[in-house]
Design a protein around this motif. Structure first.
Motif, PDB file in Angstrom:
ATOM      1  N   PHE B  20      44.004  38.252  50.014  1.00 19.72           N
ATOM      2  CA  PHE B  20      43.146  37.256  49.369  1.00 19.72           C
ATOM      3  C   PHE B  20      42.090  36.740  50.344  1.00 19.72           C
ATOM      4  N   MET B  21      42.532  36.429  51.598  1.00 18.19           N
ATOM      5  CA  MET B  21      41.577  35.934  52.602  1.00 18.19           C
ATOM      6  C   MET B  21      40.533  36.993  52.932  1.00 18.19           C
ATOM      7  N   TYR B  22      40.936  38.279  52.955  1.00 21.08           N
ATOM      8  CA  TYR B  22      39.988  39.350  53.239  1.00 21.08           C
ATOM      9  C   TYR B  22      38.923  39.438  52.146  1.00 21.08           C
ATOM     10  N   GLY B  23      39.357  39.238  50.888  1.00 19.84           N
ATOM     11  CA  GLY B  23      38.390  39.226  49.796  1.00 19.84           C
ATOM     12  C   GLY B  23      37.380  38.106  49.955  1.00 19.84           C
ATOM     13  N   ALA B  39      32.396  43.837  45.531  1.00 22.22           N
ATOM     14  CA  ALA B  39      33.522  44.360  46.314  1.00 22.22           C
ATOM     15  C   ALA B  39      34.587  43.289  46.521  1.00 22.22           C
ATOM     16  N   GLY B  40      34.172  42.068  46.942  1.00 20.79           N
ATOM     17  CA  GLY B  40      35.146  41.020  47.210  1.00 20.79           C
ATOM     18  C   GLY B  40      35.886  40.585  45.965  1.00 20.79           C
ATOM     19  N   GLY B  41      35.171  40.532  44.823  1.00 22.52           N
ATOM     20  CA  GLY B  41      35.830  40.139  43.586  1.00 22.52           C
ATOM     21  C   GLY B  41      36.921  41.113  43.193  1.00 22.52           C
ATOM     22  N   VAL B  42      36.647  42.412  43.370  1.00 21.92           N
ATOM     23  CA  VAL B  42      37.659  43.406  43.013  1.00 21.92           C
ATOM     24  C   VAL B  42      38.865  43.283  43.940  1.00 21.92           C
ATOM     25  N   ILE B  43      38.622  42.987  45.250  1.00 22.17           N
ATOM     26  CA  ILE B  43      39.753  42.863  46.178  1.00 22.17           C
ATOM     27  C   ILE B  43      40.610  41.654  45.816  1.00 22.17           C
TER      28      ILE B  43
END
Lengths: 175, 145, 112
Positions: B20-23, B39-43
């Motif tokens: 979650f933090m990586y996203g 990209a972040g939303g998908v992660i």
């Protein structure tokens, strides 16, 4: 570079052929995963890290959803003899393939050799774009600044797809 | 929906927060490093799906979660359109104009409104994909075979 | 040039699957294969020999970058592809619960 891309694309074609011809639907879905994960390697070789990050997660989620659907069923593709509709669709397929081949031969002469891209719009989007938009990542600059309308349209398409899913899967209406 | 075994639950406890933090990192640094809102939303959606698959949850809880996520999605797409309209009101009067000061290229707070677009589009993508997954699970709970 | 031709063959494989298969899951898989070949074609068009990924380094700005425009188009198209594939799968699961089969010929007969 071109050789590496071609070899990986050849593997993707083999995976796709297996996905189309497999008897078990679960192995068909997982063979579709081969195609998606090979695409990630192609994106990394083609210097597109943004696309690689998105594709590797999207492919995993697609696999989860497809497996959730397939595990509900009997998982077998029933084979039956081709009837008249089968011959009609095979003939349609051959005609369509020749039409696409004609378009491909006509259009490949317009394309440049791989690695010598000379798109007319590439210059204005790269030269000084970091100072026009203030963003060091040029892809983000193109997505949200030069082509903001496109992005808004695609976000609205995403919302519409979610509304469609909610409408289809709702069994009982809300009180 | 039933959860999985103890080993999977414990591993998920250790990993899901980091994903979650990586996203969030990918979204916030979207204008400096590879990545961005999509990209972040998908992660983030992937980490939420991982927690839901590992721990499960009963029917009423899932329905409540789906209703909350729908509201988050609607608010974030509304915010994207409102920021775009704000470009029409301030500065040069153009839809989608970048009306905030640009700052220095390469710093975290720069690029005007682009980080705001990144944050709201990321929230919208994460909520959309999580809603699709939740509604599929609720459908399978509601009518078993 | 051979990379473009392989990409086109991948597209034709997906088209062959869509036309000749009679199973709904196989049709969905073939559609996503066609989608993937289009993404690969766009990424190939934007590639420049000796280019680096399109991230500007303010300390050392003069370099050759690959073209960011096709990448930006594919970036949004991938996420939209996920949403449309998920919608296709939900339609398929509703049809399976109603008719008990994935075969479109049997569905056509059962509808009567």
């Amino acid at each position: 570079m071109e050789l590496a891309i071609s070899v990986i694309t050849g593997l993707m074609i083999l995976g796709a052929l297996y996905a189309i011809h497999a008897k078990d639907l679960l192995s068909s879905v997982i063979a579709c995963g081969i195609v998606g994960y090979s695409l990630v390697i192609c994106f990394l070789l083609l210097k597109a890290p943004d696309l690689a990050i998105v594709q590797i997660v999207v492919d995993t989620i697609t696999l989860i959803i497809m497996v959730a659907v397939v595990l509900d069923s009997s998982r077998e593709e029933k084979y039956s003899k081709p009837d008249t509709m089968g011959y009609v669709s095979a003939a349609t397929g051959i005609i369509l393939i020749f039409i696409f081949l004609w378009f491909f031969i006509a259009s490949i002469q317009q394309l440049d050799v791989l690695g010598k891209s000379t798109l007319r719009m590439a210059g204005p989007y790269i030269e000084g774009a970091a100072y026009k938009t203030g963003s060091a990542n040029l892809v983000t600059g193109v997505v949200f600044d030069f082509r903001g309308y496109d992005t808004m349209g695609e976000a609205v398409v995403l919302v519409t797809a979610v509304l469609g899913v909610l409408t289809i899967l709702r069994l009982k209406g809300k009180k | 929906m039933k959860g999985m075994t103890l080993i999977v639950k414990k591993t998920t406890q250790l990993i899901a927060g980091m994903i979650f933090m990586y996203g969030i990192y990918i979204i916030v640094h979207g204008h400096l490093t590879p990545g961005g809102g999509f990209a972040g939303g998908v992660i983030i959606a992937g980490s939420l799906i991982l927690v839901t698959l590992a721990y499960g949850g009963d029917f009423l809880k899932l329905v409540k979660e789906e209703a909350g996520t729908t509201i988050v999605e609607s608010i974030s797409i509304l915010m994207v359109i409102m920021i775009a309209t704000a470009g029409f009101l301030f500065g040069i009067h153009i839809f989608f104009s970048n009306f905030l000061p640009k700052g220095v290229v390469g710093q975290l707070i720069s690029a005007g409104v682009l980080p705001l677009y990144n944050i709201f589009v990321g929230t919208e993508v994460a909520a959309s994909i999580f809603i699709i997954f939740l509604s599929l699970i609720i459908f399978k709970e509601e009518s078993p075979q | 040039m051979i990379a473009y031709i392989m990409c086109f063959i991948l597209f034709l494989v997906g088209l062959y699957g869509v036309i000749t298969r009679r199973n709904l899951v196989k049709i969905a898989v073939s559609l996503s294969i066609m989608e993937i070949s289009i993404f690969l074609l766009f990424a190939l068009i934007g590639y420049v020999d000796g280019g680096v990924a399109p991230i500007v380094d303010p300390a050392d700005p003069v370099k050759t970058y690959v073209d960011p425009l096709p990448q930006a188009m594919v970036l949004t198209a991938i996420v939209i592809g996920l949403a449309t594939t998920a919608m296709l799968m939900t339609i398929i699961i509703r049809l399976y619960r109603k008719y008990g089969t994935f075969d479109i010929r049997e569905i056509k007969n059962l509808r009567g």
